[in-house]
Design an enzyme around this catalytic site. Structure first.
Site, PDB file in Angstrom:
ATOM      1  N   GLY A  98     -23.445  13.537  29.734  1.00 14.62           N
ATOM      2  CA  GLY A  98     -24.162  14.740  29.305  1.00 14.62           C
ATOM      3  C   GLY A  98     -24.203  15.798  30.397  1.00 14.62           C
ATOM      4  O   GLY A  98     -24.480  16.967  30.128  1.00 14.62           O
ATOM      5  N   ARG A  99     -23.952  15.367  31.605  1.00 11.71           N
ATOM      6  CA  ARG A  99     -23.956  16.349  32.692  1.00 11.71           C
ATOM      7  C   ARG A  99     -22.937  15.964  33.774  1.00 11.71           C
ATOM      8  O   ARG A  99     -23.118  16.260  34.949  1.00 11.71           O
ATOM      9  CB  ARG A  99     -25.338  16.467  33.301  1.00 11.71           C
ATOM     10  CG  ARG A  99     -25.900  15.148  33.806  1.00 11.71           C
ATOM     11  CD  ARG A  99     -27.037  15.423  34.717  1.00 11.71           C
ATOM     12  NE  ARG A  99     -27.736  14.208  35.061  1.00 11.71           N
ATOM     13  CZ  ARG A  99     -28.692  14.159  35.960  1.00 11.71           C
ATOM     14  NH1 ARG A  99     -29.052  15.249  36.562  1.00 11.71           N
ATOM     15  NH2 ARG A  99     -29.287  13.021  36.226  1.00 11.71           N
ATOM     16  N   ASP A 131     -29.535  20.396  29.880  1.00  8.64           N
ATOM     17  CA  ASP A 131     -28.826  21.585  30.364  1.00  8.64           C
ATOM     18  C   ASP A 131     -27.528  21.242  31.098  1.00  8.64           C
ATOM     19  O   ASP A 131     -26.813  22.130  31.564  1.00  8.64           O
ATOM     20  CB  ASP A 131     -29.739  22.415  31.280  1.00  8.64           C
ATOM     21  CG  ASP A 131     -30.224  21.630  32.491  1.00  8.64           C
ATOM     22  OD1 ASP A 131     -29.790  20.467  32.665  1.00  8.64           O
ATOM     23  OD2 ASP A 131     -31.039  22.169  33.263  1.00  8.64           O
ATOM     24  N   GLY A 132     -27.241  19.949  31.243  1.00 13.82           N
ATOM     25  CA  GLY A 132     -26.000  19.546  31.906  1.00 13.82           C
ATOM     26  C   GLY A 132     -26.019  19.722  33.412  1.00 13.82           C
ATOM     27  O   GLY A 132     -24.997  19.547  34.077  1.00 13.82           O
ATOM     28  N   ARG A 189     -18.590   1.361  31.360  1.00 12.91           N
ATOM     29  CA  ARG A 189     -19.911   0.726  31.407  1.00 12.91           C
ATOM     30  C   ARG A 189     -20.048  -0.277  30.264  1.00 12.91           C
ATOM     31  O   ARG A 189     -19.256  -0.239  29.317  1.00 12.91           O
ATOM     32  CB  ARG A 189     -21.008   1.800  31.202  1.00 12.91           C
ATOM     33  CG  ARG A 189     -20.875   3.006  32.083  1.00 12.91           C
ATOM     34  CD  ARG A 189     -21.281   4.289  31.326  1.00 12.91           C
ATOM     35  NE  ARG A 189     -20.915   5.478  32.106  1.00 12.91           N
ATOM     36  CZ  ARG A 189     -21.715   6.076  32.953  1.00 12.91           C
ATOM     37  NH1 ARG A 189     -22.944   5.674  33.107  1.00 12.91           N
ATOM     38  NH2 ARG A 189     -21.307   7.131  33.645  1.00 12.91           N
ATOM     39  N   ASP A 258     -26.104   1.433  29.828  1.00 16.16           N
ATOM     40  CA  ASP A 258     -25.162   2.510  30.172  1.00 16.16           C
ATOM     41  C   ASP A 258     -25.083   2.715  31.683  1.00 16.16           C
ATOM     42  O   ASP A 258     -24.210   3.417  32.165  1.00 16.16           O
ATOM     43  CB  ASP A 258     -25.565   3.825  29.497  1.00 16.16           C
ATOM     44  CG  ASP A 258     -27.009   4.190  29.755  1.00 16.16           C
ATOM     45  OD1 ASP A 258     -27.890   3.403  29.373  1.00 16.16           O
ATOM     46  OD2 ASP A 258     -27.260   5.245  30.365  1.00 16.16           O
TER      47      ASP A 258
HETATM   48  P1  AMP Z   1     -29.242   8.773  33.379  1.00 18.79           P
HETATM   49  O1  AMP Z   1     -30.702   8.551  33.271  1.00 18.79           O
HETATM   50  O2  AMP Z   1     -28.827   9.675  34.518  1.00 18.79           O
HETATM   51  O3  AMP Z   1     -28.451   7.515  33.339  1.00 18.79           O
HETATM   52  O4  AMP Z   1     -28.843   9.608  32.076  1.00 18.79           O
HETATM   53  C1  AMP Z   1     -28.950   9.101  30.778  1.00 18.79           C
HETATM   54  C2  AMP Z   1     -28.228  10.010  29.823  1.00 18.79           C
HETATM   55  O5  AMP Z   1     -28.829  11.303  29.814  1.00 18.79           O
HETATM   56  C3  AMP Z   1     -26.767  10.236  30.148  1.00 18.79           C
HETATM   57  O6  AMP Z   1     -26.073  10.328  28.932  1.00 18.79           O
HETATM   58  C4  AMP Z   1     -26.785  11.557  30.875  1.00 18.79           C
HETATM   59  O7  AMP Z   1     -25.548  12.216  30.796  1.00 18.79           O
HETATM   60  C5  AMP Z   1     -27.874  12.309  30.128  1.00 18.79           C
HETATM   61  N1  AMP Z   1     -28.512  13.368  30.941  1.00 18.79           N
HETATM   62  C6  AMP Z   1     -29.349  13.206  31.993  1.00 18.79           C
HETATM   63  N2  AMP Z   1     -29.736  14.400  32.483  1.00 18.79           N
HETATM   64  C7  AMP Z   1     -29.138  15.343  31.732  1.00 18.79           C
HETATM   65  C8  AMP Z   1     -29.126  16.779  31.724  1.00 18.79           C
HETATM   66  N3  AMP Z   1     -29.824  17.485  32.605  1.00 18.79           N
HETATM   67  N4  AMP Z   1     -28.382  17.395  30.788  1.00 18.79           N
HETATM   68  C9  AMP Z   1     -27.675  16.700  29.890  1.00 18.79           C
HETATM   69  N5  AMP Z   1     -27.639  15.367  29.822  1.00 18.79           N
HETATM   70  C10 AMP Z   1     -28.355  14.690  30.734  1.00 18.79           C
HETATM   71 MG    MG Z   2     -26.606   7.004  33.493  1.00 17.67          MG
END
Ligand code: AMP
Ligand code: MG
Length: 493
Positions: A98-99, A131-132, A189, A258
């Site tokens: 997502g980012r 917001d990516g 993953r 994930d």
């Molecule tokens: P994480 O907690 O970093 O493992 O993220 C979990 C999911 O949320 C993943 O699919 C990330 O890509 C998405 N994600 C986390 N932060 C953001 C953000 N600011 N914008 C878009 N997607 C996000």
């Molecule tokens: Mg992650």
């Protein structure tokens, strides 16, 4: 600004060979990073660059900023966001990068393959409401901890660079935007397998299994039941990984499926932190209310995640569902036995014990019980065993500790080895220094609020060599001042 520009500079040494992009379309989206306004490099990992066969020493600061922000893509890159799913705190969700954007797979001069990924590079089809983007503090935190883990000899993704984007990112307040360049054996993953399994297309499932075996477990190629063999191999790798975490007191903090890499690397440094005082129930993550990912729960969660992995492989393990389940269960049920054996072996090393004796488990557990009761520091306790004069601490004059110490001495005699070989064994597995939370917070505060990178660089330098004594490490061995504030970490920031 456009980001289609490619950098034609053979002197850097990029050798892209992008295999993931050739996988079935449902597994990825092709796109480029969203350009940023005014990027500036905060940190660049020259040691890692060299390991990768890359040389950035002749690149101007301006071009470095353009490269590590994704504004200027290297020739041969072909960027994608990967699709995946995952169980987050036990609940299944569709996810994906997502980012983050993977710009390609780089081959080192020894033909080792690494994903080069930008984290914080803008929205993708998988961004959902996000917001990516990423902010400076957490990206520097991932840099510090991932590089520390590597120096601790723990498989991990690496950090090549951090830039600030020159754009603000809105969280609770407005914060400097940032992009981390992450390097990993791959980003496959458990969640990638879950995503493909959910699509229910056996051919794509087979493709993913074969691709993974090719990339990470080539010795399984051509095996009669490669899916089952993959499950066993991934389980071994994950057991080794979690035992490494237990060895140094690392708490991942968000062991969602994930965030478990099939390669066996530690991945996704969000709310992770190292434990100071030994307390098995330690949790740092602000959102982990039930302690699902507490220090002591990490082995059990690893097994749970592997069960989810096994479920995705069932149709490939055997056409008969019952047979497939029976075989997968047999594998997963072995987890506890293998874990216990490997954990004991690791803990024996921490205590300098050679051979196996029946009293070992009790001896190890008695020390842990004592540490827990007396709130002893996990890292420093093992250092005191090696050298009782290393720190001044009355805690170790305690009668219970003294009698444990006598038992330990009796057991050491059974080593039938020199004291020196025992100390060498302990030196290999007991770090002198870890990234303690109070130190990490201090350097992040200086970097993000005062624009002062000197403390960050000193900490990174010290953590590069955690098993060798130098006088510079001494200040970083101090335990935090006792206070009432509970240390908390945050994810998704
Ligand atoms: P994480 O907690 O970093 O493992 O993220 C979990 C999911 O949320 C993943 O699919 C990330 O890509 C998405 N994600 C986390 N932060 C953001 C953000 N600011 N914008 C878009 N997607 C996000
Ligand atoms: Mg992650």
């Amino acid at each position: 600004m456009i980001n289609k520009t490619t950098l034609k500079d053979s002197k850097i040494g990029w050798r892209f060979d992008n295999s993931y992009i050739r996988l079935p379309d449902i597994m990825l989206s092709k796109l480029t990073p969203v350009p940023v306004r005014k990027p500036r490099v905060i940190i660049l990992n020259h040691i890692l660059s060299k390991e990768l066969g890359l040389d950035f020493s002749n690149v101007s600061d301006e071009n470095l900023s353009l490269i590590f922000s994704g504004n200027l893509l290297p020739e041969g890159s072909d960027s994608i966001a990967q699709a995946y799913a995952g169980h987050q705190f036990g609940y299944f969700t569709m996810l994906g990068d997502g980012r983050a954007i993977m710009i390609g797979e780089h081959l080192t001069p020894n033909n080792k393959r690494f994903d080069i990924q930008f984290k914080g590079s803008g929205r993708t089809p998988y961004s959902r409401g996000g917001d990516g983007r990423a902010t400076l503090g957490p990206m520097l935190r991932e840099y510090i901890i991932s590089e520390a883990m590597n120096a601790l000899n723990i498989p991990t993704t690496r950090s090549l660079a951090v830039v600030i984007t020159g754009e603000n990112v809105i969280r609770e307040t407005s914060l400097p935007g940032s992009i981390l360049t992450r390097v990993s054996a791959s980003h496959i993953r458990v969640g990638t397998f879950q995503y493909v399994a959910m699509k229910g297309d056996l051919k794509t499932q087979r493709t993913l299994v074969d691709y993974t075996i090719d990339r990470h477990y080539p010795n399984l190629k051509g095996n009669k039941n490669s899916a089952l063999d993959l499950l066993n191999s991934v389980m071994e790798k994950q057991i080794d990984l979690v035992i490494n975490w237990m060895r140094v007191g690392f708490i991942h903090g968000v062991m969602n499926t994930d965030n478990m890499a099939i390669s066996g690397e530690t991945i996704d440094y969000g709310p992770c932190a190292f434990m100071d005082v030994y307390k098995p129930e330690t949790v740092f993550s602000s959102i982990d209310h039930n302690g699902r990912y507490a220090f002591c729960n990490q082995p059990g969660i690893t097994q749970w995640n592997l069960l989810k992995f096994a479920e995705t492989l069932l149709p490939l393990i055997d056409k008969e569902k019952d047979v497939a389940i029976k075989n997968a269960e047999k594998c997963i049920n072995n987890f506890s036995i293998i874990y216990k054996k490997k954990w004991l072996s690791m803990m024996r090393k921490k205590l300098g014990l050679f051979g196996e004796h029946t009293e070992d488990e009790r001896l190890i557990n008695n020390l842990l019980i004592w540490m827990n009761a007396k709130k002893a520091d996990y890292t420093n306790t093992f250092l005191i065993l090696k050298d009782e004069n290393i720190f001044q601490n009355d805690l170790f004059k305690d009668n219970e500790f003294i009698s444990w110490h006598k038992e330990w001495q009796k057991r050491l005699i059974k080593n039938k080895k020199s004291k020196e070989s025992s100390l060498n064994l302990m030196n290999e597995v007991n770090p002198l220094v870890i990234p303690r939370n109070h130190e990490v917070e201090k350097v992040l505060e200086a970097a993000t609020n005062e624009n002062n990178l000197a403390p960050l660089n000193s900490l990174i330098d010290v953590l590069k060599n955690p098993y060798n004594y130098r006088s510079e490490i001494v200040p970083y061995q101090s335990t935090p001042e006792p206070n009432n504030k509970i240390y908390q970490t945050f994810c998704g920031t």
